[in-house]
Design a protein around this motif. Structure first.
Motif, PDB file in Angstrom:
ATOM      1  N   ILE A 161       0.843  -1.191   0.000  1.00  0.00           N
ATOM      2  CA  ILE A 161       0.000   0.000   0.000  1.00  0.00           C
ATOM      3  C   ILE A 161       0.878   1.241   0.000  1.00  0.00           C
ATOM      4  O   ILE A 161       1.757   1.407   0.845  1.00  0.00           O
ATOM      5  CB  ILE A 161      -0.940   0.002   1.234  1.00  0.00           C
ATOM      6  CG1 ILE A 161      -1.887  -1.201   1.172  1.00  0.00           C
ATOM      7  CG2 ILE A 161      -1.721   1.306   1.315  1.00  0.00           C
ATOM      8  CD1 ILE A 161      -2.744  -1.371   2.421  1.00  0.00           C
ATOM      9  N   GLU A 162       0.650   2.138  -0.944  1.00  0.00           N
ATOM     10  CA  GLU A 162       1.504   3.320  -1.091  1.00  0.00           C
ATOM     11  C   GLU A 162       1.250   4.348  -0.005  1.00  0.00           C
ATOM     12  O   GLU A 162       2.183   4.989   0.491  1.00  0.00           O
ATOM     13  CB  GLU A 162       1.292   3.942  -2.475  1.00  0.00           C
ATOM     14  CG  GLU A 162       1.782   3.060  -3.617  1.00  0.00           C
ATOM     15  CD  GLU A 162       1.657   3.756  -4.959  1.00  0.00           C
ATOM     16  OE1 GLU A 162       1.246   4.938  -4.978  1.00  0.00           O
ATOM     17  OE2 GLU A 162       1.974   3.117  -5.976  1.00  0.00           O
ATOM     18  N   ASP A 163       0.001   4.546   0.372  1.00  0.00           N
ATOM     19  CA  ASP A 163      -0.323   5.543   1.383  1.00  0.00           C
ATOM     20  C   ASP A 163       0.142   5.055   2.761  1.00  0.00           C
ATOM     21  O   ASP A 163      -0.309   4.026   3.250  1.00  0.00           O
ATOM     22  CB  ASP A 163      -1.829   5.804   1.400  1.00  0.00           C
ATOM     23  CG  ASP A 163      -2.201   6.891   2.402  1.00  0.00           C
ATOM     24  OD1 ASP A 163      -2.608   6.524   3.522  1.00  0.00           O
ATOM     25  OD2 ASP A 163      -2.067   8.077   2.062  1.00  0.00           O
ATOM     26  N   ALA A 164       1.038   5.809   3.397  1.00  0.00           N
ATOM     27  CA  ALA A 164       1.639   5.370   4.655  1.00  0.00           C
ATOM     28  C   ALA A 164       0.611   5.248   5.769  1.00  0.00           C
ATOM     29  O   ALA A 164       0.632   4.292   6.552  1.00  0.00           O
ATOM     30  CB  ALA A 164       2.750   6.334   5.070  1.00  0.00           C
ATOM     31  N   ASP A 165      -0.307   6.215   5.872  1.00  0.00           N
ATOM     32  CA  ASP A 165      -1.312   6.171   6.934  1.00  0.00           C
ATOM     33  C   ASP A 165      -2.216   4.950   6.785  1.00  0.00           C
ATOM     34  O   ASP A 165      -2.534   4.273   7.770  1.00  0.00           O
ATOM     35  CB  ASP A 165      -2.151   7.453   6.906  1.00  0.00           C
ATOM     36  CG  ASP A 165      -1.349   8.674   7.313  1.00  0.00           C
ATOM     37  OD1 ASP A 165      -0.337   8.498   8.025  1.00  0.00           O
ATOM     38  OD2 ASP A 165      -1.732   9.795   6.930  1.00  0.00           O
ATOM     39  N   GLN A 166      -2.638   4.676   5.549  1.00  0.00           N
ATOM     40  CA  GLN A 166      -3.492   3.509   5.325  1.00  0.00           C
ATOM     41  C   GLN A 166      -2.732   2.222   5.608  1.00  0.00           C
ATOM     42  O   GLN A 166      -3.281   1.281   6.198  1.00  0.00           O
ATOM     43  CB  GLN A 166      -4.008   3.505   3.888  1.00  0.00           C
ATOM     44  CG  GLN A 166      -4.954   2.328   3.595  1.00  0.00           C
ATOM     45  CD  GLN A 166      -5.377   2.271   2.138  1.00  0.00           C
ATOM     46  OE1 GLN A 166      -5.074   3.177   1.351  1.00  0.00           O
ATOM     47  NE2 GLN A 166      -6.068   1.198   1.773  1.00  0.00           N
ATOM     48  N   ARG A 167      -1.455   2.186   5.188  1.00  0.00           N
ATOM     49  CA  ARG A 167      -0.643   0.988   5.419  1.00  0.00           C
ATOM     50  C   ARG A 167      -0.499   0.712   6.911  1.00  0.00           C
ATOM     51  O   ARG A 167      -0.653  -0.429   7.372  1.00  0.00           O
ATOM     52  CB  ARG A 167       0.735   1.160   4.772  1.00  0.00           C
ATOM     53  CG  ARG A 167       1.609  -0.085   4.859  1.00  0.00           C
ATOM     54  CD  ARG A 167       2.868   0.061   4.012  1.00  0.00           C
ATOM     55  NE  ARG A 167       3.706   1.161   4.450  1.00  0.00           N
ATOM     56  CZ  ARG A 167       3.888   2.289   3.774  1.00  0.00           C
ATOM     57  NH1 ARG A 167       3.264   2.474   2.619  1.00  0.00           N
ATOM     58  NH2 ARG A 167       4.693   3.230   4.238  1.00  0.00           N
ATOM     59  N   MET A 168      -0.195   1.745   7.698  1.00  0.00           N
ATOM     60  CA  MET A 168      -0.036   1.570   9.135  1.00  0.00           C
ATOM     61  C   MET A 168      -1.359   1.198   9.804  1.00  0.00           C
ATOM     62  O   MET A 168      -1.403   0.387  10.733  1.00  0.00           O
ATOM     63  CB  MET A 168       0.527   2.845   9.754  1.00  0.00           C
ATOM     64  CG  MET A 168       1.921   3.200   9.277  1.00  0.00           C
ATOM     65  SD  MET A 168       3.149   1.918   9.646  1.00  0.00           S
ATOM     66  CE  MET A 168       3.169   1.998  11.427  1.00  0.00           C
ATOM     67  N   ALA A 169      -2.458   1.779   9.318  1.00  0.00           N
ATOM     68  CA  ALA A 169      -3.772   1.480   9.903  1.00  0.00           C
ATOM     69  C   ALA A 169      -4.143   0.016   9.675  1.00  0.00           C
ATOM     70  O   ALA A 169      -4.647  -0.660  10.591  1.00  0.00           O
ATOM     71  CB  ALA A 169      -4.828   2.403   9.302  1.00  0.00           C
TER      72      ALA A 169
END
Length: 483
Positions: free
Chosen positions: A310-318
Motif C-alpha cells: 500500500i503506497e499511502d503510509a497512513d493507510q498501510r499503518m492502519a
C-alpha cells in the motif's frame, strides 16, 4: 614534538575540483586519530578498575626481564580496541601506533612507545588462563558488580541465556550443533541482572543449557548471598533450561523462579479449556480465523504482502495495526507434576488465538499467589530486555579464533569487560544516550576524528566544531572529568 621537516617527505596530490576550487591532498605533521573517544573508556577504567581486576586474575608467564608491555597495558589495549569496534587480534598491528590508542594507554601520542603487536597479544592470551585460574576469571564480573554496590539491592533478578558464536577452524571445544544452528560453534552462557553482565562462561558447542546453568547460577548466587545473606533472588529462564534438578536446587536455595516449559500432551489437556475459551472469544470478536488450514501460511504471506504494498503510509499503518488487533489472549493456571519432579508446580498457561490459530506458552512459576496474567506479562516477559542486552553484547564482539579453549574464554571475558565499560560510559553519558546500543555509542563517542597538537606545557586535542556529535562529545568529557 615532531619537526615540520616531515612535510617535505610527502608530495601533495591534486585530486580534482569542487566549484572551480582545486582539491589538494597533503600530509601534515600533526598527529591525528579517528578514535578520539577511546580515551573515555580508559577514563571509565580508572574509575571502576575492571581491567585492573582482570589483570590480577590472569597469568603472565613471560620472562619478565624481556617484557616490553606490561600485562595490564596489553589487556587495556585489547579492551580499547574491542570498544572501538576492532575485535580481531590482527587489528593490533595497525592500531598499536594510533595516537588515540596511545593517549588512552597513557603514552605520548607523538613519541610514545607503540602498543602490543598481534603476535605479542596472541602469546599473552594463549597462556593467561589455565585450570588453576579459570574459576577466578569467570567470577570476575559478579565480584566486580558486588564491589560497586554502595547498598544492598532489594531484589536481584537473574536472566540467563546461551548464544551462538560460529567458528571456522579446528578450535578446541568448537563442536558441530544441529537443530536450528547447523554450524560449528561455541555456545557461551551469559547471566544478566538488567543490562549488567554478571557472568559469561564459554561452553563447548554441544553443551546444553539444562546441564550447565546450575553451575553458573551456583557461582553467581553464592557470591551474592555471601555478601548479602538475605537478598531476594529471582531467576528467569526459557524452556531450554528447565529440569527436575534445577527446580529442586532453586527450591532448596529459596530462589524465586519463572521458567518456560515445552509443550507435552498432559499440559495440552490441562490447557484445553483455556484454548477453547480463547478460540470462542476470537470468533465472537473478530469472526472466523483467516489463515488456518493447509493454505494458511500462503494466505498470511499474501495478506502481509498486500498491506506492505500500500503506497499511502497512513493507510498501510492502519491496516497493519488492525491486523495485529485480531487476537484474543487468555492466561490461566493449573498444577502439574512430571514423573521426574519431586513437587507439584504452578504452571501459568498463556494462550493467544489469532488468524493463524493457537499459540501457547507454558511457564513454571514459584509464586503461589497472584494474578496469572500479571505474572506472565509484567514479570516473565521482562526476559525480552535480556534479549536486548545479549544483542548489545554481540555488537561488542563475536570472534573466538584462538586454538586453545581457555584462550577463547579470555577473549570472551575481554568482550564482557569491554561491554561493561561501554555500559558504565552509557550510564554516565547524556540522557539521550542512556538507552543507546553499542553501535550507537561507538558512532557518537568512540569514532571521533581528532588532531593532537603539542605545546611546551600541554597536549591539545582538537575536534571539529562542525562534527555532528561535537557538543555531545565535549559534554560527556565534562561529565567524566567531574565524576
Amino acid at each position: 614534538m615532531k619537526h615540520s621537516s616531515k612535510k617535505s617527505r610527502f608530495r601533495p596530490v591534486e585530486i580534482g575540483k569542487v566549484n572551480d576550487a582545486r582539491v589538494v591532498l597533503e600530509a601534515v605533521p600533526e598527529e591525528m586519530t579517528a578514535f578520539g573517544g577511546v580515551a573515555m573508556l580508559a577514563e571509565i577504567e580508572k574509575q571502576v578498575g575492571l581491567v585492573a581486576e582482570l589483570n590480577n586474575r590472569v597469568h603472565d608467564n613471560r620472562a619478565q626481564h624481556l617484557v616490553a608491555h606490561e600485562s595490564f597495558d596489553i589487556l587495556l589495549q585489547r579492551v580499547l580496541q574491542i570498544g572501538a569496534g576492532f575485535a580481531d587480534g590482527n587489528d593490533c598491528d595497525w592500531l598499536r601506533s594510533d595516537p588515540g590508542i596511545l593517549l588512552a594507554l597513557g603514552r605520548d601520542p607523538s613519541s610514545g612507545q607503540p602498543g602490543a603487536s598481534q603476535e605479542t597479544m596472541c602469546r599473552f592470551e594463549a597462556n593467561a588462563i589455565d585450570r588453576d585460574n579459570v574459576k577466578a576469571v569467570r567470577e570476575l564480573l559478579v565480584d566486580h558488580f558486588i564491589s560497586m554496590q554502595k547498598k544492598r539491592p532489594k531484589e536481584v533478578e537473574l536472566d540467563g541465556d546461551g548464544t551462538i558464536i560460529k567458528t571456522y577452524g579446528a578450535q578446541e571445544g568448537s563442536m558441530y550443533r544441529g537443530g536450528k544452528y547447523k554450524h560449528n560453534m561455541y555456545f557461551p552462557l551469559k547471566v544478566f541482572y538488567g543490562h549488567v553482565l554478571l557472568a559469561t562462561t564459554l561452553r563447548m558447542g554441544n553443551k546444553s543449557e539444562a546441564k550447565t546453568i546450575i553451575d553458573s547460577l551456583k557461582m553467581v548466587v553464592g557470591k551474592l548471598r555471601a555478601k548479602w545473606p538475605v537478598v531476594r533472588i529471582k531467576v528467569r529462564l526459557d524452556a531450554a533450561f528447565g529440569s527436575a534438578e534445577l527446580y529442586d536446587w532453586l527450591r532448596k536455595e529459596r530462589i524465586a523462579y519463572e521458567i518456560g516449559m515445552g509443550s507435552n500432551s498432559v499440559l495440552d489437556r490441562c490447557a484445553k479449556s483455556f484454548k477453547e475459551l480463547a478460540e470462542e472469544q476470537f470468533r465472537q470478536n473478530h469472526g472466523e480465523p483467516r489463515f488456518v488450514g493447509k493454505d494458511g501460511n500462503k494466505k498470511a504471506h499474501a495478506e502481509h504482502t498486500r498491506i506492505r504494498e500500500i503506497e499511502d503510509a497512513d493507510q498501510r499503518m492502519a491496516e497493519e495495526k488492525a491486523l495485529k488487533k485480531r487476537r484474543t489472549r487468555i492466561v490461566g493456571q493449573f498444577s502439574y507434576k512430571s514423573n521426574t519432579w519431586k513437587h507439584w508446580e504452578r504452571i501459568i498457561c498463556r494462550v493467544d488465538f489469532t488468524d493463524t490459530g493457537l499459540d501457547i506458552h507454558y511457564v513454571v512459576v514459584s509464586q503461589q499467589s497472584g494474578i496469572p496474567k500479571r505474572i506472565y506479562e509484567e514479570e516473565y516477559c521482562k526476559r525480552g530486555l535480556t534479549e536486548q542486552s545479549i544483542g548489545r553484547f554481540k555488537q561488542t564482539g563475536q570472534r573466538l579464533s584462538a586454538q586453545q579453549f581457555y584462550g577463547n574464554q579470555l577473549r570472551l571475558t575481554l568482550y564482557g569487560v569491554a561491554y561493561m565499560l561501554l555500559m558504565y560510559l552509557r550510564d554516565r553519558a547524556a540522557k539521550r544516550l542512556r538507552r543507546a546500543d553499542v553501535d550507537t555509542m561507538r558512532k557518537e563517542l568512540m569514532l571521533m576524528p581528532m588532531v593532537m597538537r603539542h605545546t611546551k606545557k600541554k597536549i591539545v586535542l582538537q575536534i571539529s566544531e562542525s562534527h555532528t556529535h561535537c557538543r555531545e562529545f565535549l559534554d560527556n568529557w565534562r561529565r567524566l572529568s567531574a565524576a
